[in-house]
Write an enzyme that holds these catalytic residues in place. Structure first.
Site, mmCIF file in Angstrom:
data_model
loop_
_atom_site.group_PDB
_atom_site.id
_atom_site.type_symbol
_atom_site.label_atom_id
_atom_site.label_comp_id
_atom_site.label_asym_id
_atom_site.label_seq_id
_atom_site.Cartn_x
_atom_site.Cartn_y
_atom_site.Cartn_z
ATOM 1 N N LYS A 29 0.842 -1.202 0.000
ATOM 2 C CA LYS A 29 0.000 0.000 0.000
ATOM 3 C C LYS A 29 0.879 1.254 0.000
ATOM 4 O O LYS A 29 2.103 1.161 0.217
ATOM 5 C CB LYS A 29 -0.935 -0.077 1.217
ATOM 6 N N TYR A 69 -12.284 -2.938 -3.153
ATOM 7 C CA TYR A 69 -12.795 -3.014 -1.773
ATOM 8 C C TYR A 69 -14.319 -2.948 -1.719
ATOM 9 O O TYR A 69 -14.875 -2.556 -0.699
ATOM 10 C CB TYR A 69 -12.185 -1.890 -0.926
ATOM 11 N N PHE A 77 -15.313 3.380 7.554
ATOM 12 C CA PHE A 77 -13.954 3.772 7.163
ATOM 13 C C PHE A 77 -13.727 3.716 5.650
ATOM 14 O O PHE A 77 -12.642 4.036 5.172
ATOM 15 C CB PHE A 77 -12.912 2.895 7.888
ATOM 16 N N ASN A 132 -1.709 -0.248 7.314
ATOM 17 C CA ASN A 132 -1.155 -1.584 7.590
ATOM 18 C C ASN A 132 -0.312 -2.170 6.444
ATOM 19 O O ASN A 132 -0.134 -3.380 6.332
ATOM 20 C CB ASN A 132 -2.249 -2.548 8.070
ATOM 21 N N HIS A 135 -1.594 -5.616 1.415
ATOM 22 C CA HIS A 135 -2.853 -6.338 1.193
ATOM 23 C C HIS A 135 -2.549 -7.745 0.694
ATOM 24 O O HIS A 135 -1.607 -7.941 -0.061
ATOM 25 C CB HIS A 135 -3.701 -5.624 0.129
ATOM 26 N N GLU A 146 -8.903 -10.515 -8.020
ATOM 27 C CA GLU A 146 -8.080 -9.314 -7.823
ATOM 28 C C GLU A 146 -6.931 -9.243 -8.835
ATOM 29 O O GLU A 146 -6.612 -8.163 -9.327
ATOM 30 C CB GLU A 146 -7.567 -9.278 -6.381
HETATM 31 P P1 ADP Z 1 -7.407 -7.441 5.528
HETATM 32 O O1 ADP Z 1 -6.692 -6.371 4.717
HETATM 33 O O2 ADP Z 1 -6.547 -7.901 6.677
HETATM 34 O O3 ADP Z 1 -7.970 -8.556 4.686
HETATM 35 P P2 ADP Z 1 -10.146 -6.339 5.773
HETATM 36 O O4 ADP Z 1 -10.510 -7.033 4.503
HETATM 37 O O5 ADP Z 1 -11.040 -6.499 6.971
HETATM 38 O O6 ADP Z 1 -8.647 -6.703 6.249
HETATM 39 O O7 ADP Z 1 -10.045 -4.768 5.495
HETATM 40 C C1 ADP Z 1 -9.414 -4.294 4.336
HETATM 41 C C2 ADP Z 1 -8.602 -3.086 4.684
HETATM 42 O O8 ADP Z 1 -9.454 -2.030 5.121
HETATM 43 C C3 ADP Z 1 -7.610 -3.264 5.848
HETATM 44 O O9 ADP Z 1 -6.399 -3.894 5.460
HETATM 45 C C4 ADP Z 1 -7.404 -1.827 6.282
HETATM 46 O O10 ADP Z 1 -6.516 -1.141 5.393
HETATM 47 C C5 ADP Z 1 -8.795 -1.250 6.109
HETATM 48 N N1 ADP Z 1 -9.559 -1.335 7.358
HETATM 49 C C6 ADP Z 1 -10.213 -2.415 7.855
HETATM 50 N N2 ADP Z 1 -10.792 -2.126 9.036
HETATM 51 C C7 ADP Z 1 -10.500 -0.833 9.284
HETATM 52 C C8 ADP Z 1 -10.801 0.067 10.365
HETATM 53 N N3 ADP Z 1 -11.538 -0.314 11.408
HETATM 54 N N4 ADP Z 1 -10.332 1.332 10.285
HETATM 55 C C9 ADP Z 1 -9.598 1.740 9.234
HETATM 56 N N5 ADP Z 1 -9.272 0.944 8.191
HETATM 57 C C10 ADP Z 1 -9.717 -0.321 8.224
#
Ligand code: ADP
Length: 169
Positions: A29, A69, A77, A132, A135, A146
């Site tokens: 990211k 997404y 968010f 974070n 992805h 994807e």
């Molecule tokens: P992952 O990326 O671990 O598969 P998710 O699919 O639940 O997680 O969410 C996708 C992305 O959305 C996360 O990696 C993060 O960047 C963002 N995200 C998820 N939950 C939150 C939150 N509570 N606040 C801010 N960003 C979030």
């Protein structure tokens, strides 16, 4: 001879199986790119022994981020997530190997970096869910979806790594 034809059948079967090896979409990211973590993150997947099939630096347009997404579009968010993903270039990757989807998720670690185990990418390199760094697809079907979304026809490489016989018996 029948031995030769059975070998041929085996080779064809191998080819069919090989062409359907599991693939996952991994993306560094914008925070990972800005923080100079590109080499470190790619290195984790390389060292593990997966096969790199596609790689590019890419400025993601808004509509692609929204499509990627789309399952999260009702979440509070979501607008911030789209701003974040489109805030700078990302590194798009396709990685291949048996079990690569689940294994990559383990290498990446929990969504919230404060809960991610040390040794994982997020556990070692990040502190906030909203930043974070990486992805990874959450299922083989989403891996396919994807990769189709982020890569164009012809952008994936057809190659064999000389390491493969040293990784897979
Ligand atoms: P992952 O990326 O671990 O598969 P998710 O699919 O639940 O997680 O969410 C996708 C992305 O959305 C996360 O990696 C993060 O960047 C963002 N995200 C998820 N939950 C939150 C939150 N509570 N606040 C801010 N960003 C979030």
């Amino acid at each position: 001879s029948s031995a030769a034809s059975s070998l041929l059948i085996q080779k064809c079967a191998c080819f069919l199986v090989a062409s359907e090896v599991e693939q996952t979409y991994i993306m560094i990211k914008p925070d990972g790119v800005q923080r100079g973590l590109v080499g470190e993150i790619i290195s984790r997947f390389e060292k593990k022994g997966f096969l790199l099939k596609g790689l590019k630096l890419f400025q993601c347009p808004k509509d692609l981020a929204q499509e990627h997404y789309k399952d999260l579009k009702e979440r509070p968010f979501f607008p911030n997530l789209i701003d974040y993903i489109t805030s700078g270039p990302v590194v798009c990757m396709a990685w291949e190997g048996d079990g690569v989807v689940a294994s990559a998720r383990k290498l990446i670690g929990a969504t919230n970096p404060l809960q991610a185990e040390p040794g994982t990418i997020r556990g070692d390199l990040a502190v906030q869910t909203g930043r974070n760094v990486v992805h990874g697809s959450d299922s083989p079907d989403n891996g396919k979806r994807e990769i189709g979304l982020w890569f164009k026809e012809g952008e994936l490489a057809q190659w064999e790594s000389v390491q493969t016989p040293w990784l897979i018996e």
